[in-house]
Design an enzyme around this catalytic site. Structure first.
Site, PDB file in Angstrom:
ATOM      1  N   GLY A 130      -4.453   3.881  -0.998  1.00  0.00           N
ATOM      2  CA  GLY A 130      -5.152   5.001  -1.606  1.00  0.00           C
ATOM      3  C   GLY A 130      -4.249   6.214  -1.696  1.00  0.00           C
ATOM      4  O   GLY A 130      -3.026   6.103  -1.745  1.00  0.00           O
ATOM      5  N   SER A 131      -4.857   7.387  -1.650  1.00  0.00           N
ATOM      6  CA  SER A 131      -4.097   8.618  -1.852  1.00  0.00           C
ATOM      7  C   SER A 131      -3.345   9.018  -0.592  1.00  0.00           C
ATOM      8  O   SER A 131      -3.749   8.718   0.537  1.00  0.00           O
ATOM      9  CB  SER A 131      -5.029   9.759  -2.269  1.00  0.00           C
ATOM     10  OG  SER A 131      -5.745  10.253  -1.157  1.00  0.00           O
ATOM     11  N   VAL A 171      -5.455  11.365   1.761  1.00  0.00           N
ATOM     12  CA  VAL A 171      -6.463  10.676   2.571  1.00  0.00           C
ATOM     13  C   VAL A 171      -5.792   9.916   3.716  1.00  0.00           C
ATOM     14  O   VAL A 171      -6.256   9.972   4.867  1.00  0.00           O
ATOM     15  CB  VAL A 171      -7.302   9.716   1.697  1.00  0.00           C
ATOM     16  CG1 VAL A 171      -8.192   8.841   2.575  1.00  0.00           C
ATOM     17  CG2 VAL A 171      -8.150  10.505   0.716  1.00  0.00           C
ATOM     18  N   CYS A 173      -0.041   1.897  -8.791  1.00  0.00           N
ATOM     19  CA  CYS A 173       0.813   2.630  -7.857  1.00  0.00           C
ATOM     20  C   CYS A 173       2.276   2.515  -8.262  1.00  0.00           C
ATOM     21  O   CYS A 173       3.090   3.377  -7.935  1.00  0.00           O
ATOM     22  CB  CYS A 173       0.634   2.089  -6.438  1.00  0.00           C
ATOM     23  SG  CYS A 173      -1.051   2.167  -5.823  1.00  0.00           S
ATOM     24  N   GLU A 229      -0.405   1.997   2.073  1.00  0.00           N
ATOM     25  CA  GLU A 229       0.378   2.204   0.857  1.00  0.00           C
ATOM     26  C   GLU A 229      -0.320   3.291   0.063  1.00  0.00           C
ATOM     27  O   GLU A 229      -1.524   3.236  -0.171  1.00  0.00           O
ATOM     28  CB  GLU A 229       0.470   0.895   0.064  1.00  0.00           C
ATOM     29  CG  GLU A 229       1.492   0.939  -1.071  1.00  0.00           C
ATOM     30  CD  GLU A 229       0.857   1.225  -2.404  1.00  0.00           C
ATOM     31  OE1 GLU A 229       1.110   2.337  -2.932  1.00  0.00           O
ATOM     32  OE2 GLU A 229       0.124   0.382  -2.913  1.00  0.00           O
TER      33      GLU A 229
END
Length: 539
Positions: A263-264, A267, A325, A291
């Site tokens: 995710g980000s 976060v 990504c 990741e």
């Protein structure tokens, strides 16, 4: 424990979906059938499908007025119930022979390769706005590969044993982690959602799984696939709800044994910080595997073939709307080949169609949601108003019926231009021309521009220059491509992951990742124990 031989894994063949082919007609029929329904997406806790009455409408990004599901939202009480279910299921699942655990996921692979293929692909097309080919390489082939190759990697891990000295037998036992694993999965890859929950489960762990709120549709069908494959109740528990509410409730549990995250960056860093703040309460130090994206590059040498370069830029930047990504979002092109490269790129882009997934001739579909659309729009509008760049293609967007953004190409002479440096996660490519005699200087700029280090590609036909360029960029990408686009890692061929701000580089699709989800115990058994404490040196 017997070490059985798993079936030799082979990468699943990617279907082409040629117009009029049986596979195309079959997928279209399933797509139409699923879009005509409105399903309920429950929480799944301890094998029980739970509805809460508090729902959020699920709508396709390419047709946001059409409701295909209602997703039931949980709260802290459901988080606690999911943790309890995972802990209750843990002893029996850990005691299940490894080959029986592997059999569940090998069966899931065969189900997905056969009767479930159209369903998972259609779910990904509807819920995440992927065209048929992007869905095929994700929710079918990559996930099948994860299941099959991980089973073989698990076998290899269990086979590895230490040497034994005279008079003793040394053994190595791989145990699941003590507690549960929290799997937090993104919207952009159904395969990642499946693997982040299934990989720790394969190694004997039980899971609390929080899918992205924008990918609950395919997550529901993934959960049903696990159930049909024979996964015992409580091994994987799926919860829905606000991340700001679910995350802290999970991270405060003393039984948290690991986090498997994609995710980000913000976060993930927040979760890591929270784990650090809670460190005294945990029974063991949680494994943190994540990741978090990238600002991925294509770097061309003056010897690069212009058509190969243009193809790598188009595919690498605009497949799945740049929401990978690994998607290329910045490029460095020498002036000597710039004009011809741009001519070919723009010529090809003019043939691309943008629209809904129902029309299989559309190459680009919608971005995931309103928030993503607005973010991408802001970057494009910034470029429109900037003096130090020019938009040579695209720059248009429309959210009247779906969240559509035209593939956009920006050219700038400023290596620190906003869209050269910041992750956009959309169909926006920024190109920096550079003087041919400033190759080394520009390589250094490429390496230092972004805090990320996920993927990157160089295009060059001079072998000695390839060596130099690869060395200059050795820390800039965990997945590095030579004369190819920087996307499309294949399980068993290119283990995936990056370092720096891109994550912990634990390489999904390899043995390295599975080792994160087990805890080794060394056992030494002495057959004739010593009976006298005295050593010979005492005389």
């Amino acid at each position: 424990m017997t070490i059985y031989q798993t079936p030799e894994p082979q990468n699943e063949r990617v279907r082409d979906y040629v117009p009029g082919s049986p596979e195309t007609l079959s997928l279209k029929a399933r797509l139409e059938e699923m879009q005509s329904e409105v399903i309920q997406i429950p929480l799944v806790i301890g094998g029980e499908h739970m509805t809460t009455g508090k729902t959020i409408d699920v709508t396709p990004p390419h047709n946001h007025s059409h409701v295909v599901a209602q997703c039931h939202q949980g709260d802290v009480t459901h988080v606690d119930a999911a943790i309890a279910a995972a802990m209750e299921a843990a002893p029996a699942w850990a005691a299940t022979p490894w080959e029986q655990r592997a059999a569940v996921f090998l069966k899931a692979a065969d189900l997905l390769a056969g009767p479930w293929r159209d369903t998972l692909n259609a779910a990904t097309m509807i819920g995440q706005s992927k065209n048929c080919y992007q869905a095929e390489i994700d929710s079918a082939c990559e996930l099948i590969d994860f299941f099959r190759f991980n089973a073989r990697y698990a076998q290899e891990i269990y086979e590895e044993q230490p040497k034994s000295g005279p008079g003793c037998w040394n053994r190595l036992e791989q145990r699941p982690l003590e507690g549960f694993v929290f799997a937090v999965t993104p919207f952009n890859f159904t395969a990642i959602a499946g693997n982040l929950s299934a990989a720790p489960a394969l190694m004997g762990n039980t899971i609390v799984w929080k899918p992205a709120s924008s990918a609950t549709y395919s997550a529901y069908y993934l959960m049903k696939l696990f159930e049909e494959a024979g996964l015992p109740k409580g091994v994987i528990n799926m919860i829905h709800g606000r991340g700001s509410e679910v995350g802290p409730a999970v991270l405060k549990s003393p039984h948290l044994a690991g986090v498997h995250f994609t995710g980000s960056t913000a976060v993930f860093q927040g979760m890591w910080r929270e784990i650090g703040n809670n460190i005294e309460r945990y029974k063991s130090y949680p494994r943190i595997c994540g990741e978090t994206g990238g600002k991925d590059f294509v770097f061309a040498h003056p010897s690069a073939d212009e058509r190969v370069l243009a193809t790598a830029l188009l595919r690498g930047s605009f497949e799945y709307q740049g929401q990978k990504c690994s998607a290329a979002s910045r490029a460095y092109v020498p002036r000597s080949i710039l004009d011809e490269t741009l001519r070919i790129l723009l010529e090809d882009l003019n043939t691309i169609k943008v629209g809904a997934v129902d029309d299989f001739s559309n190459y680009v579909n919608a971005v995931i949601d309103k928030s993503a659309f607005n973010t991408i729009k802001e970057y494009i509008d910034f470029a429109k108003g900037a003096d130090d760049c020019r938009i040579i293609c695209g720059g248009e967007y429309d959210d009247a019926s779906g969240y559509f953004v035209q593939p956009t190409v920006i050219v700038t002479e400023n290596p620190q231009f906003k869209t050269m440096c910041e992750e956009i996660f959309g169909p926006v490519l920024t190109i920096l021309p550079y003087d041919d005699d400033k190759l080394e200087e520009t390589l250094a700029i490429c390496d230092q521009t972004s805090p990320y280090a996920l993927t990157g590609a160089i295009l060059c036909r001079d072998r000695q220059e390839i060596v130099k360029m690869a060395d200059a960029l050795k820390n800039a990408a965990g997945n590095f491509y030579i004369n190819d686009k920087p996307t499309g890692a294949v399980v068993g061929q290119q283990p995936f992951g990056g370092a720096r701000a891109s994550g912990t580089n634990d390489k999904a699709g390899s043995k390295l990742n599975l080792l994160r989800w087990c805890s080794p115990r060394t056992i030494k058994e002495t057959f004739v124990p010593a009976q006298d404490y005295r050593y010979p040196f005492l005389g």
